[in-house]
Design an enzyme around this catalytic site. Structure first.
Site, PDB file in Angstrom:
ATOM      1  N   ARG A  53      15.980 -16.908   2.631  1.00  0.00           N
ATOM      2  CA  ARG A  53      15.634 -16.849   4.060  1.00  0.00           C
ATOM      3  C   ARG A  53      16.716 -16.030   4.745  1.00  0.00           C
ATOM      4  O   ARG A  53      17.696 -15.623   4.117  1.00  0.00           O
ATOM      5  CB  ARG A  53      15.419 -18.239   4.697  1.00  0.00           C
ATOM      6  N   ASP A  86      16.338 -12.033  14.067  1.00  0.00           N
ATOM      7  CA  ASP A  86      15.214 -11.753  13.168  1.00  0.00           C
ATOM      8  C   ASP A  86      14.411 -10.553  13.626  1.00  0.00           C
ATOM      9  O   ASP A  86      13.724  -9.910  12.827  1.00  0.00           O
ATOM     10  CB  ASP A  86      14.302 -12.982  13.057  1.00  0.00           C
TER      11      ASP A  86
HETATM   12  O1  MRU Z   1      14.267 -19.447   9.189  1.00  0.00           O
HETATM   13  P1  MRU Z   1      15.416 -18.643   8.677  1.00  0.00           P
HETATM   14  O2  MRU Z   1      16.443 -19.464   7.977  1.00  0.00           O
HETATM   15  O3  MRU Z   1      14.966 -17.449   7.871  1.00  0.00           O
HETATM   16  O4  MRU Z   1      16.080 -18.085   9.992  1.00  0.00           O
HETATM   17  C1  MRU Z   1      17.240 -17.299   9.899  1.00  0.00           C
HETATM   18  C2  MRU Z   1      17.786 -16.919  11.216  1.00  0.00           C
HETATM   19  O5  MRU Z   1      17.265 -17.243  12.246  1.00  0.00           O
HETATM   20  C3  MRU Z   1      18.980 -16.015  11.210  1.00  0.00           C
HETATM   21  O6  MRU Z   1      19.785 -16.272  12.321  1.00  0.00           O
HETATM   22  C4  MRU Z   1      18.472 -14.582  11.296  1.00  0.00           C
HETATM   23  O7  MRU Z   1      17.601 -14.308  10.233  1.00  0.00           O
HETATM   24  C5  MRU Z   1      19.556 -13.605  11.293  1.00  0.00           C
HETATM   25  S1  MRU Z   1      20.196 -13.443   9.647  1.00  0.00           S
HETATM   26  C6  MRU Z   1      21.312 -12.282   9.560  1.00  0.00           C
END
Ligand code: MRU
Length: 359
Positions: free
Chosen positions: A51, A240
């Protein structure tokens, strides 16, 4: 990044085989998974064995390679299925279209597979290099805060995991922190636990611990209180998907931290690489698709005992729950964007100065 003295990246390839760290087992067990097909890559993204925006992109890029090297697989179908795994992190779509583009010039399976593998390697190593550059630019912001309080610790709050586990190496939000720590600047990190999946308490704390960075895990609702009492010098989070006007989608709860930071005059920075920008949209609230995950993640909390994960119900069984994965912080609440090309205001004109090719 180091774990017990050994250097790891969050995904790697060895003689055409692709491996990941199974992040669902952390911080309790360091387990590796072999991705042997594009379906394995899709499952790893959907089930959150991997993730974090850049790592989702890299896994999809390797998934495209696994599709291309398998006789009989329709590459376009694999691309569609990989793209359907998670909706918010734009790096996923960036990597899939980049891989398709890389394969376009060739017709036979073997050369397509070679082109897809080269693209995936480049995506991963470029992403790591971008995170390193983000770290160098962000380091100067931390140094400037440190110079204003000589001999005192710089307190940085972060939300979710925007560390090397979310990227390939270094991380986005964490890269400036690692570099500051390594440069001898005293830093301390407030780590939001990040309900419901606890990426902060499970993953960010794990990373910081292994790098030797002082940190404290706090509940998601503690940040405002800390800021009111002068206990946070700056906030750094990842993203994201960030629009061309600088609206930032990040893990649910980021917006509330930005509001609290704004109200208390605490600088709020977002660190992100090229692959996390969506140049096709402006208004993040109206246009960024927000993932909604299964309600069971809210109703049950996961923890470790007797050598395995257990899920425990924390609501009345019959109560419904909602599980929004991300929110959007409007550009007006963002002090600056830390990119691989430098730091800029969260504003279209400032972004276009750094990325003129997107005019
Ligand atoms: O749901 P996830 O764990 O994939 O969410 C990750 C995040 O929100 C991070 O802050 C984002 O991907 C930035 S990673 C460099």
């Amino acid at each position: 990044m180091r774990i017990q003295g050994q250097h790891y990246q969050s995904i790697w390839e060895d003689a055409g085989s692709v491996f990941i760290i199974d992040q669902r087992r952390l911080p309790h067990e360091l387990d590796f998974l072999h991705l042997s097909s594009w379906e394995d890559a899709a499952t790893a993204i959907r089930d959150m064995a991997v993730r974090g925006a850049p790592l989702i992109g890299a896994t999809a890029a390797y998934g495209m390679y696994l599709a291309a090297k398998t006789p009989g697989v329709a590459i376009e179908d694999a691309a569609k299925a990989l793209a359907a795994t998670r909706p918010t992190a734009v790096d996923l779509f960036f990597a899939i279209s980049g891989s398709l583009q890389a394969m376009k010039a060739t017709t036979d399976h073997a050369t397509k597979a070679a082109a897809a593998l080269q693209y995936a390697r480049d995506f991963a190593q470029t992403s790591a290099a971008h995170c390193r550059a983000i770290g160098e630019h962000g380091l100067e912001l931390i140094r400037a805060v440190a110079q204003k309080k000589p001999g005192q610790t710089v307190h940085i709050l972060t939300h979710c995991n925007a560390g090397w586990l979310a990227c390939i190496d270094y991380g986005t939000a964490t890269a400036p922190i690692y570099l500051a720590h390594d440069a001898g600047i005293p830093v301390h990190v407030w780590v939001d636990e990040t309900r419901p999946r606890n990426q902060g308490s499970k993953l960010t704390a794990y990373e910081l611990l292994h790098h030797g960075v002082p940190h404290t895990v706090i509940t998601d609702n503690a940040g405002g209180h800390l800021m009111q009492h002068g206990m946070v010098d700056m906030v750094i989070v990842g993203s994201d998907r960030t629009t061309r006007q600088g609206d930032v989608a990040n893990k649910i709860g980021t917006y509330l931290k930005a509001l609290a930071a704004h109200d208390n005059g605490v600088p709020f920075y977002v660190a992100l690489p090229e692959s996390s920008f969506d140049w096709t949209i402006r208004d993040g609230i109206a246009e960024i698709p927000i993932e909604e995950r299964d309600a069971t993640e809210v109703k049950y909390i996961e923890g470790w005992s007797e050598g395995r994960m257990h899920a425990v119900l924390i609501t009345p069984e019959a109560s419904p729950a909602k599980n929004y994965g991300f929110d959007v912080t409007p550009a007006r609440l963002v002090t600056g964007l830390i990119t691989e090309r430098g730091v800029c205001a969260a504003r279209e004109s400032a972004l276009l100065e750094l990325y003129p090719e997107h005019q």
